[in-house]
Design an enzyme around this catalytic site. Sequence first.
Site, PDB file in Angstrom:
ATOM      1  N   GLU A 193       0.796  -1.229   0.000  1.00 19.40           N
ATOM      2  CA  GLU A 193       0.000   0.000   0.000  1.00 19.40           C
ATOM      3  C   GLU A 193       0.837   1.292   0.000  1.00 19.40           C
ATOM      4  O   GLU A 193       0.598   2.182   0.801  1.00 19.40           O
ATOM      5  CB  GLU A 193      -0.946  -0.006   1.212  1.00 19.40           C
TER       6      GLU A 193
HETATM    7  C1  TNX Z   1      -4.960  -3.891   4.641  1.00 22.32           C
HETATM    8  S1  TNX Z   1      -3.622  -6.020   3.237  1.00 22.32           S
HETATM    9  C2  TNX Z   1      -3.709  -3.745   5.159  1.00 22.32           C
HETATM   10  C3  TNX Z   1      -3.546  -3.207   6.507  1.00 22.32           C
HETATM   11  C4  TNX Z   1      -4.861  -2.935   7.164  1.00 22.32           C
HETATM   12  C5  TNX Z   1      -5.841  -4.000   6.800  1.00 22.32           C
HETATM   13  C6  TNX Z   1      -7.163  -3.904   7.481  1.00 22.32           C
HETATM   14  C7  TNX Z   1      -2.383  -5.240   3.840  1.00 22.32           C
HETATM   15  C8  TNX Z   1      -1.092  -5.780   3.537  1.00 22.32           C
HETATM   16  N1  TNX Z   1      -2.546  -4.131   4.548  1.00 22.32           N
HETATM   17  O1  TNX Z   1      -2.730  -2.072   6.490  1.00 22.32           O
HETATM   18  O2  TNX Z   1      -4.663  -2.905   8.540  1.00 22.32           O
HETATM   19  O3  TNX Z   1      -6.049  -3.950   5.411  1.00 22.32           O
HETATM   20  O4  TNX Z   1      -7.952  -5.008   7.189  1.00 22.32           O
END
Ligand code: TNX
Length: 544
Positions: free
Chosen positions: A337
């Site tokens: 992300e």
């Molecule tokens: C996605 S999937 C995230 C996290 C969040 C989560 C909440 C991923 C690698 N990162 O930063 O906490 O969703 O469900």
Amino acid sequence: MTGLPVVPAPASIEALDAPPFRLTPDTVICGDAEAAAVLARLVATRTRGEVDPGTSIPAAPRAKRVETSARITLTIDPSTSSGTEDASATEAASGTGPGSDTPEAYALTVDEASIVVTGEGAAGLFYGIQTLGQLITRTRDGWTIPTVTISDTPRFAYRGVMLDVARHFHGVDTVKAYIDRAASLKFNALHLHLTDDQGWRLQLHSRPLLTEKASSTAVGGEAGGFYTQTDYREIVAYAAAHHMIVVPEIDLPGHTHAVSLAYPELCEQPVLSEHVRATAEEFGGGLPVNGTPYEGMAVGFSSLKIHDEATYSFLADVLGELAQLTPGPYLHIGGDECLGTSADDYAFFMARLTRLAAQTGKTPIAWHEAGSAPDLSPGTLGQYWGFVTPTDGMDEKSRRIVRGGGKLILSPADAIYLDMKFDADSPLGLTWANGVTTARRAYDWDPAGVIGGVEDEHILGVEAPLWSETVRTLADIDALAFPRIAAAAEAAWSPPGPASDVRTWESFAARVGALGPLWTSQGIGFSPLTEIAWAVDANTEGQS
Ligand code: TNX
């Protein structure tokens, strides 16, 4: 086919129509002393102290009692059969899986007069004991264990749970309780998400400001916290005693807002995307401002400076010290992300980061986005967090990691993200992964059926993450994780569907429902989802 409540389902199980073994106050456990202590505690907990077995062959005055007592014998025998003739499953079974210190196969035989548990190694013996604990049943005749022969070995070497201790901090006792729970379902890796925008949770002597300045808050402005190095070592040792490794994650280059509280010179200004503003509207927590704690739940707005050498000195310090503190073979370096980072900058950074991590002697693990970077350190592992049916090219990014020589850990978010709501009305949990995740959805998928071209030999294992935006206490963890964590355990450990007639939702639901009394005796506050018929102990609650 057997209805015996073993979860995850064993590689081979044969129930015999013969009288059960009766657990009585005279039952004696002998053999491996460490394992005997584990089983004695499990029996005492499950029977609520009604059966508290002796743990070795008593000396002279009580010798007579030994001769007449039913015995449980616990041994380690490296030649223990792996329980499968399927060569593809034996990589995990035959050696010491990368997640485990010792071989993991075991055999268990129960008849009316005796029980024998034989582990291929200490881990296998521990798993055999967990299976035995699940088989203890309260009948009208007292506490019994059904007559059965089991021969068992895992499908995958890596079987993980992840706990996010950054969004809300979870102290050492909570982490130990989660280790107890995970180990009882034969998980062998605890991934700790130690850092994120909301806080830095591990003391590092090379960079003391991180915990001095960036650990005191959490989502919602609640109290934060951090692990001292003594705390972290205690967690690692407790995990090892339960045959689990700790996989520490420092999430980079995004998810690093907390670093700006300690080392503002290393951080870019937050990227205030529409998502960040919309999340602030919906969940509160305000907008991120560098140098002040972030209390919201948005993602993807922060980044370390990619083209500043000071960043790489920082990373060398952090990863070097973390590697020294961590006996396990992996460092998780995040990589997810990075929504404000250009593709070129991301690729440049991940190439350097994976090499820095590899130079510590550990194998780097990154979230699957890292597959978009063409020059990762060879052998970097990927963790897939897309859906069971991949979207947005997440499968292709994952395949690129495999082509680079790395295996995958599968964590499909719409199946085994334990922080997804199990029920639309629950205040706990999120819904971004395709809405509410029922136990059935957590169960109905197969690791080899998610990413085209990715089969068992490309899969290191399965991991169930629990992100903690809405999770404050052990009770919250239990309510979200149980029973769905058992579905993840079965995906990670048990043979796939066609090879095993117990790999159906109906069988799983019945087996999990029968574990309700065990979980209750262990203080696990599972959510009694209505999809599952929950058993209660005979006599104690007026039912047989
Ligand atoms: C996605 S999937 C995230 C996290 C969040 C989560 C909440 C991923 C690698 N990162 O930063 O906490 O969703 O469900």
